[in-house]
Design an enzyme around this catalytic site. Structure first.
Site, PDB file in Angstrom:
ATOM      1  N   ASP A   6     -10.911   1.587  -3.013  1.00 50.13           N
ATOM      2  CA  ASP A   6      -9.357   1.497  -2.767  1.00 50.13           C
ATOM      3  C   ASP A   6      -9.245   1.825  -1.480  1.00 50.13           C
ATOM      4  O   ASP A   6      -8.591   3.041  -1.253  1.00 50.13           O
ATOM      5  CB  ASP A   6      -8.584   2.300  -3.834  1.00 50.13           C
ATOM      6  CG  ASP A   6      -7.501   1.854  -3.992  1.00 50.13           C
ATOM      7  OD1 ASP A   6      -6.937   1.091  -3.340  1.00 50.13           O
ATOM      8  OD2 ASP A   6      -6.650   2.528  -4.927  1.00 50.13           O
ATOM      9  N   GLN A  29      -7.410  -4.314   2.671  1.00 50.15           N
ATOM     10  CA  GLN A  29      -7.596  -3.107   1.432  1.00 50.15           C
ATOM     11  C   GLN A  29      -8.424  -3.965   0.409  1.00 50.15           C
ATOM     12  O   GLN A  29      -8.219  -4.920  -0.114  1.00 50.15           O
ATOM     13  CB  GLN A  29      -6.311  -2.872   0.870  1.00 50.15           C
ATOM     14  CG  GLN A  29      -6.294  -1.724  -0.224  1.00 50.15           C
ATOM     15  CD  GLN A  29      -6.555  -0.554   0.360  1.00 50.15           C
ATOM     16  OE1 GLN A  29      -6.143  -0.175   1.624  1.00 50.15           O
ATOM     17  NE2 GLN A  29      -6.488   0.610  -0.543  1.00 50.15           N
ATOM     18  N   HIS A  78       3.549   0.070  -2.696  1.00 46.88           N
ATOM     19  CA  HIS A  78       4.017  -1.259  -2.863  1.00 46.88           C
ATOM     20  C   HIS A  78       5.382  -1.439  -3.027  1.00 46.88           C
ATOM     21  O   HIS A  78       5.688  -2.396  -3.773  1.00 46.88           O
ATOM     22  CB  HIS A  78       3.050  -1.912  -4.267  1.00 46.88           C
ATOM     23  CG  HIS A  78       1.584  -1.916  -3.947  1.00 46.88           C
ATOM     24  ND1 HIS A  78       1.016  -2.089  -2.695  1.00 46.88           N
ATOM     25  CD2 HIS A  78       0.519  -1.802  -4.809  1.00 46.88           C
ATOM     26  CE1 HIS A  78      -0.252  -2.183  -2.849  1.00 46.88           C
ATOM     27  NE2 HIS A  78      -0.436  -1.936  -4.124  1.00 46.88           N
ATOM     28  N   HIS A 119      -1.264  -9.793  -3.797  1.00 49.04           N
ATOM     29  CA  HIS A 119      -2.094  -8.638  -4.637  1.00 49.04           C
ATOM     30  C   HIS A 119      -2.821  -9.500  -5.575  1.00 49.04           C
ATOM     31  O   HIS A 119      -2.775  -8.912  -6.733  1.00 49.04           O
ATOM     32  CB  HIS A 119      -1.123  -7.517  -4.912  1.00 49.04           C
ATOM     33  CG  HIS A 119      -1.709  -6.338  -5.428  1.00 49.04           C
ATOM     34  ND1 HIS A 119      -2.456  -6.227  -6.587  1.00 49.04           N
ATOM     35  CD2 HIS A 119      -1.772  -5.132  -4.604  1.00 49.04           C
ATOM     36  CE1 HIS A 119      -3.011  -4.920  -6.582  1.00 49.04           C
ATOM     37  NE2 HIS A 119      -2.615  -4.519  -5.560  1.00 49.04           N
ATOM     38  N   TYR A 148      -5.825 -10.595  -8.216  1.00 48.61           N
ATOM     39  CA  TYR A 148      -7.052  -9.857  -8.485  1.00 48.61           C
ATOM     40  C   TYR A 148      -7.878 -11.086  -8.971  1.00 48.61           C
ATOM     41  O   TYR A 148      -7.620 -11.951  -9.590  1.00 48.61           O
ATOM     42  CB  TYR A 148      -6.799  -9.361  -9.595  1.00 48.61           C
ATOM     43  CG  TYR A 148      -6.240  -7.873  -9.799  1.00 48.61           C
ATOM     44  CD1 TYR A 148      -6.868  -6.696  -9.950  1.00 48.61           C
ATOM     45  CD2 TYR A 148      -4.882  -7.660  -9.393  1.00 48.61           C
ATOM     46  CE1 TYR A 148      -6.335  -5.513 -10.011  1.00 48.61           C
ATOM     47  CE2 TYR A 148      -4.165  -6.486  -9.453  1.00 48.61           C
ATOM     48  CZ  TYR A 148      -4.851  -5.233  -9.749  1.00 48.61           C
ATOM     49  OH  TYR A 148      -4.231  -3.989  -9.691  1.00 48.61           O
ATOM     50  N   GLU A 206      -6.729  -7.512   0.057  1.00 43.61           N
ATOM     51  CA  GLU A 206      -5.303  -7.485   0.495  1.00 43.61           C
ATOM     52  C   GLU A 206      -5.100  -7.123   2.042  1.00 43.61           C
ATOM     53  O   GLU A 206      -5.015  -6.122   2.484  1.00 43.61           O
ATOM     54  CB  GLU A 206      -4.435  -6.205  -0.027  1.00 43.61           C
ATOM     55  CG  GLU A 206      -4.457  -6.315  -1.657  1.00 43.61           C
ATOM     56  CD  GLU A 206      -4.163  -4.966  -2.451  1.00 43.61           C
ATOM     57  OE1 GLU A 206      -3.052  -4.582  -1.896  1.00 43.61           O
ATOM     58  OE2 GLU A 206      -5.106  -4.224  -2.880  1.00 43.61           O
ATOM     59  N   ASN A 220       0.956  -1.308   0.175  1.00 45.57           N
ATOM     60  CA  ASN A 220      -0.063   0.002   0.116  1.00 45.57           C
ATOM     61  C   ASN A 220       0.702   1.386   0.004  1.00 45.57           C
ATOM     62  O   ASN A 220       1.900   1.251  -0.275  1.00 45.57           O
ATOM     63  CB  ASN A 220      -0.879  -0.093   1.176  1.00 45.57           C
ATOM     64  CG  ASN A 220      -2.348   0.563   0.649  1.00 45.57           C
ATOM     65  OD1 ASN A 220      -2.367   1.688   0.255  1.00 45.57           O
ATOM     66  ND2 ASN A 220      -3.342  -0.254   1.058  1.00 45.57           N
ATOM     67  N   ARG A 221       0.375   2.299   0.470  1.00 45.59           N
ATOM     68  CA  ARG A 221       1.000   3.661   0.145  1.00 45.59           C
ATOM     69  C   ARG A 221       1.585   4.055   1.553  1.00 45.59           C
ATOM     70  O   ARG A 221       1.015   4.109   2.566  1.00 45.59           O
ATOM     71  CB  ARG A 221      -0.036   4.501  -0.230  1.00 45.59           C
ATOM     72  CG  ARG A 221      -0.653   4.362  -1.782  1.00 45.59           C
ATOM     73  CD  ARG A 221      -1.831   5.236  -2.054  1.00 45.59           C
ATOM     74  NE  ARG A 221      -2.013   4.926  -3.466  1.00 45.59           N
ATOM     75  CZ  ARG A 221      -3.266   4.200  -3.645  1.00 45.59           C
ATOM     76  NH1 ARG A 221      -3.624   3.358  -2.829  1.00 45.59           N
ATOM     77  NH2 ARG A 221      -3.204   3.801  -5.121  1.00 45.59           N
TER      78      ARG A 221
END
Length: 365
Positions: A264, A301, A115, A190, A192, A329, A89-90
């Protein structure tokens, strides 16, 4: 293709997935059960490249997005199925402070760090350190050394990820790390997901999602948490009961949906005090497929694939579009190193970072 052993009900096979431009060979290990459930893990990014599960009629199909070649993984920024590190993440302004020392990270998401940076764990070639089969299932362990200063992070980190597929179709992903200097770690997977299956892909807007979280962390325009824990009650973020994703993902009256171009956001799990908490339950009413995700971390997340824009070529030449996949996540909170009230991501020498998550596959009853 080489079979490691066929003595157990679960099986592990090692094969070549492809090569990089410099000739580096990328390997794959395919874990499988007697029922045909398979997970393919590749050494590039310690990535879950494929996860085949049956639908309500027993038809197997791949439920994760990915690529067919190593080059495609490196050419796109979508982190499809990858192991994320050092920090998932950020991190705001691509900086954080430890014990009075400020560290500057790679800014790869506007002014922010995302990431693990430009060459995070997802873009590195991991080493297969163990493949095993026993009465509990089949597994593969991949390892990586991240040197002091990589991406701006302090400390030499020894990281590993073990994927184990049980006979009941549960995929356990066990992340571990140690360091020789005080640092921060937040590893996750991560993937999808699209439970309709890759061969008959329909948008995930028709999936039902449940997240046992009474609060989430709202974000600013850079998708960095503001520090607030906000109640999900009477908002599009209330997934405490199963909710159709498409019902609210395009709600133009909600500022947070607008900022994220959908979901998000980090959800604070009500069950976070449990050793292995339910983080999410996802189901597709058409195929009948279902997954439950469990974690020993305090949050998850939920990302609704907002930046898939039809320019990312996936498996079989499929162009992935917005809504073709979603991520769940498990993690500590985004920007945790800059938010003292958030759960800590600090790792000291002599300690071991551990994050265990489980993806339990099945068919909705």
């Amino acid at each position: 293709m080489m079979t490691v052993s066929g003595a157990m009900a679960a099986d592990a096979e090692r094969e070549v997935f492809g090569t990089l431009e410099d000739g580096t060979e990328i390997e794959a290990v395919v874990l499988s059960t007697e029922d045909g459930i398979t997970a393919r893990i590749i050494t590039l990014g310690a990535t879950l490249q494929s996860l085949q599960t049956p639908d309500k009629d027993g038809t197997l199909d791949d439920i994760v997005l990915g690529h067919d070649t190593p080059a495609e993984y490196l050419a796109t920024p979508q982190y499809l199925g990858a192991t994320i590190g050092r920090f998932a993440n950020r991190i705001g302004n691509a900086t954080f402070t430890l014990d009075g020392t400020e560290y500057t990270l790679e800014a790869n998401d506007g002014d922010n760090h995302l990431h693990g940076g430009v060459t995070g764990f997802d873009k590195l070639v991991w080493t297969i350190s163990d493949i095993s089969e026993d009465e509990n299932g089949a597994s593969v362990t991949l390892s990586l050394t991240s040197p002091d200063g990589a991406g701006g992070y302090p400390g030499t980190v020894e990281a590993s990820v073990t994927y184990m597929l049980d006979d009941d179709g549960t995929l356990t992903i066990d992340h571990r790390a140690t360091t020789d200097k005080t640092t921060i770690i937040n590893m996750t997977n991560h993937s999808y997901f699209n439970l309709s299956g890759h061969a008959d892909m329909r948008p995930i807007l028709g999936h039902d999602l449940m997240i046992p979280a009474s609060a989430y962390t709202p974000v600013d325009s850079g998708l960095i948490p503001t520090g607030e824990l906000r109640s999900v009650a009477e908002t599009p973020f209330d997934f405490r009961e199963p909710m159709r994703i498409g019902a609210r993902v395009r709600n133009s009256t909600d500022e947070q949906i607008m900022l994220g171009l959908g979901y998000d956001h980090n959800f604070v799990l009500d069950t976070a005090d449990d050793d292995m908490a339910l983080a999410a339950k996802l189901s597709d009413p058409v195929s009948g497929r279902m997954i439950k995700i469990y974690t020993d971390k305090p949050a998850v997340q939920f990302y609704s694939g907002n930046f898939l824009d039809g320019t990312t070529p996936g498996k079989g030449g499929t162009l992935y579009r917005q809504g073709d996949g979603l991520c769940l996540e498990p993690q500590v909170y985004p920007d945790a190193p800059n938010k003292p009230d958030f759960p800590s991501a600090r790792l000291e020498p002599g300690e071991e970072y551990v994050h265990v998550m489980k993806i339990k596959t099945g068919v909705a009853k």
